[in-house]
Design an enzyme around this catalytic site. Sequence first.
Site, PDB file in Angstrom:
ATOM      1  N   ASP A 101       0.931  -1.036   0.163  1.00  0.00           N
ATOM      2  CA  ASP A 101      -0.124  -0.106   0.180  1.00  0.00           C
ATOM      3  C   ASP A 101       0.928   1.339  -0.152  1.00  0.00           C
ATOM      4  OD1 ASP A 101      -2.645   0.758   0.243  1.00  0.00           O
ATOM      5  OD2 ASP A 101      -2.409   1.182   2.314  1.00  0.00           O
ATOM      6  N   ASP A 111     -15.941  13.435   8.693  1.00  0.00           N
ATOM      7  CA  ASP A 111     -15.103  12.661   8.201  1.00  0.00           C
ATOM      8  C   ASP A 111     -14.104  11.982   9.123  1.00  0.00           C
ATOM      9  OD1 ASP A 111     -13.369  10.976   6.482  1.00  0.00           O
ATOM     10  OD2 ASP A 111     -12.847  12.382   5.086  1.00  0.00           O
ATOM     11  N   GLU A 135      -7.525  11.945   6.845  1.00  0.00           N
ATOM     12  CA  GLU A 135      -7.325  12.965   5.878  1.00  0.00           C
ATOM     13  C   GLU A 135      -8.574  14.127   6.183  1.00  0.00           C
ATOM     14  OE1 GLU A 135      -7.225  10.104   5.181  1.00  0.00           O
ATOM     15  OE2 GLU A 135      -5.626   9.312   3.961  1.00  0.00           O
ATOM     16  N   PHE A 142     -16.089   8.144   3.720  1.00  0.00           N
ATOM     17  CA  PHE A 142     -15.186   7.984   2.474  1.00  0.00           C
ATOM     18  C   PHE A 142     -15.363   6.243   2.315  1.00  0.00           C
ATOM     19  CE2 PHE A 142     -11.155   6.198   1.546  1.00  0.00           C
ATOM     20  CZ  PHE A 142     -11.060   6.667   0.330  1.00  0.00           C
ATOM     21  N   GLU A 178     -14.021   2.512  -2.980  1.00  0.00           N
ATOM     22  CA  GLU A 178     -14.640   2.237  -4.191  1.00  0.00           C
ATOM     23  C   GLU A 178     -15.257   3.763  -4.864  1.00  0.00           C
ATOM     24  OE1 GLU A 178     -14.810  -0.539  -6.256  1.00  0.00           O
ATOM     25  OE2 GLU A 178     -15.114  -1.079  -4.221  1.00  0.00           O
ATOM     26  N   LEU A 202     -14.699   9.174  -2.505  1.00  0.00           N
ATOM     27  CA  LEU A 202     -15.401  10.373  -2.191  1.00  0.00           C
ATOM     28  C   LEU A 202     -15.902  10.337  -0.910  1.00  0.00           C
ATOM     29  CD1 LEU A 202     -17.822  10.771  -5.193  1.00  0.00           C
ATOM     30  CD2 LEU A 202     -15.780  12.046  -4.870  1.00  0.00           C
ATOM     31  N   LYS A 207     -15.972  15.910  -1.466  1.00  0.00           N
ATOM     32  CA  LYS A 207     -14.547  16.083  -1.620  1.00  0.00           C
ATOM     33  C   LYS A 207     -14.001  14.553  -2.348  1.00  0.00           C
ATOM     34  CE  LYS A 207     -12.516  15.283   2.781  1.00  0.00           C
ATOM     35  NZ  LYS A 207     -13.524  14.784   3.634  1.00  0.00           N
ATOM     36  N   ASP A 225      -3.725  -2.499   6.065  1.00  0.00           N
ATOM     37  CA  ASP A 225      -4.394  -2.333   7.529  1.00  0.00           C
ATOM     38  C   ASP A 225      -5.951  -2.079   7.159  1.00  0.00           C
ATOM     39  OD1 ASP A 225      -4.013   0.137   6.089  1.00  0.00           O
ATOM     40  OD2 ASP A 225      -3.321   1.198   7.837  1.00  0.00           O
ATOM     41  N   ASP A 231      -8.537  -3.343   2.313  1.00  0.00           N
ATOM     42  CA  ASP A 231      -7.324  -4.270   1.944  1.00  0.00           C
ATOM     43  C   ASP A 231      -7.879  -5.885   2.379  1.00  0.00           C
ATOM     44  OD1 ASP A 231      -5.766  -2.323   1.358  1.00  0.00           O
ATOM     45  OD2 ASP A 231      -5.064  -1.856   3.472  1.00  0.00           O
TER      46      ASP A 231
END
Length: 685
Positions: free
Chosen positions: A312, A349, A353, A380, A383, A386, A398, A521, A525
């Site tokens: 990753d 969110d 990030e 988020f 897939e 967004l 976003k 992680d 995944d």
Amino acid sequence: MNAPVQTPQLKAAKAAPRTSFAALWQPALWQAFVKLDPRQLQRAPVMLVVELTAILTTVLCFIPNPAVSTGLAVQIALWLWFTVLFANFAEALAEGRGKARADSLRAGGKGLMARRQLAAGEYQAVAASQLRKGDIVRVEAGELIPGDGEVIEGIAAVNEAAITGESAPVIRESGGDRSAVTGNTRLVSDWLRVRITANPGESTLDRMIALVEGAKRQKTPNEVALDILLIGLTLIFLMVVATLQPFARYAGGELPLVYLVALLVTLIPTTIGGLLSAIGIAGMDRLVRLNVIAKSGRAVEAAGDVHTLLLDKTGTITFGNRRCTALYAAPGVSARELGEGALLASLADDTAEGKSIVDYLRGLHPLAEPAREAIDVVPFSAETRLSGANWNGHVYRKGAVDSLLMFLGLGREQLPAALAREVEQIAQSGGTPLLVAGDGRLLGAIHLKDVVKPGIRERFAELRKMGIRTVMVTGDNPLTAAAIAAEAGVDDVLAEATPEKKLQRIRSEQADGKLVAMCGDGANDAPALAQADVGLAMNDGTQAAREAANLVDLDSDPTKLLDVVQVGKELLVTRGALTTFSVANDVAKYFAILPALFASIYPQLGALNVMQLHSPQSAILSAIVFNALIIVALIPLALRGVRVQAADAASLLRRNLLIYGLGGIVAPFVGIKLIDLLLVAVGLV
Ligand SMILES: Nc1ncnc2c1ncn2[C@@H]1O[C@H](COP(=O)(O)OP(=O)(O)OP(=O)(O)O)[C@@H](O)[C@H]1O
Ligand SMILES: [K+]
Ligand SMILES: [Mg+2]
């Protein structure tokens, strides 16, 4: 996940202390006798055969035979018993190293209590051992977390020293990729509500205990295959020895049964047959000392043969705490409009990030923030790439550049030129560009910055020398991916990868007959971790990833995969080297002993009797002594493992065949001759 790359020194300092040989040998000696029980010995078929011959020879000691002195028969019987005991001792030593660790782990889990939530929302005190999957518990500062689970509410600092040996606390929180907690670790601040994810006996702690206690270990398919080979060789040599008597009789001689039995034992692959189990246990022990839990020995062996390594980008190659460092407004959009849009798209969110965007905006200037409850969050997903929120009739989103343009129904060429330039610059610098939209209008771009971990380039170079290809997989755009790939020095990149694309990549590599390792992680995944031959999950990641993977790194250091590959290679090379040595050794013994044994029956064989052993009696006794002592001599190598330097499989094989093959052929000639001289000198034959 913010794990620094560990230097080997750092790792060695952190690893569990190795129990000293002085503390181990006495219990191991006792265990060597306990393991004489044929029910235990049947796991090592070659050694079971040796035990049977030892019993037979012991019986023969009581039956007078004019051709064999009782003194010689007793000595042979004793050395046959020693052979079995030495092999048992090797296994017991290997197990002993893990036992001490298992005991201390078990002691840590004793008497642990939990506060289990009742249906009504009240809590009830129960023993941690009664917790089942799905139970909800509350843990307060200072308490031990009663079992493996997933944080469903709260944020807290956890000290995981009991499991990882690392005492710096780590943050655990609900949502996102740091939600998994491990039983028997201590909360040092705040409180957590945790959903238990393991039934009694299935926890990380239980798995570690089972792992370090070799006895319950399941044989790997490779070990089973090798066992079959060893049994085959045993049968072949049984026939070889059985047909010797007719040759002797033909010449009017007779070979005493004791000699034939002893000869059989020297010829069958006792060295590897006796050390096989110890090699496997020691390999797993090395893994435990690296703080990696394996659910099967198979995963470790696969690691030794891995061809492709999927990593990753975020969190594995980079530190993973992507931080917002700048915002760029689209033409005709005010900084304030962009700031508000970005804030509302990020307030709820939970990802690193999202949080960093909120932090950044709060640091700029105070903004009016609606209550979190009033926001209808759109979490988020890897897939859609967004995230965002619906609030008060407004729609804020976003996400990755292409994904957000698609969401707005725009083509790439409709991205305003000024913004396109910013986006490109962010990506070329290795940053992640996000676009922000409010009510169907493009508001601007966000620069998320991440840092490549130091030292990672060198580690990839080591892997390349071992013939392993590294592939970086990332959900990020191709430009960012290329910039980071160049900096980190990976062999290949897969950008804009959805969980499906990762899975497909693994499947296509596997279809070419290659073993694939993957490290991750996130919940996204998990499918890839399950599909990979070697799946290494981070302990502080999500429960989904921990369950899907066949290896879990307690330190949550993705570069640990490189160490796992090393341990796997050492395991395979050690087993291969000792098998080569053992078989070469046994074949050489045939030529070393036979001329001496037949010297009196077929005097013409004298020409072959290069070793000039004292007598047939001393030849057979020297061979059996050598055969037993070689096991002892190789115990350190079996436990420590053959050192493997960075080299591809073919040159490793060539090197080992040379050392252990040739060594195996020469050793008996030298060793048996020396023992023969010694036995004669002290008058034992
Ligand atoms: N919180 C978020 N909100 C919106 N978009 C995001 C968020 N986090 C990431 N993205 C976008 O989605 C893309 C995919 O992110 P994701 O974390 O799934 O990547 P990945 O497949 O795990 O690989 P890597 O972590 O290496 O990027 C990112 O490159 C970024 O453009
Ligand atoms: K042997
Ligand atoms: Mg990710």
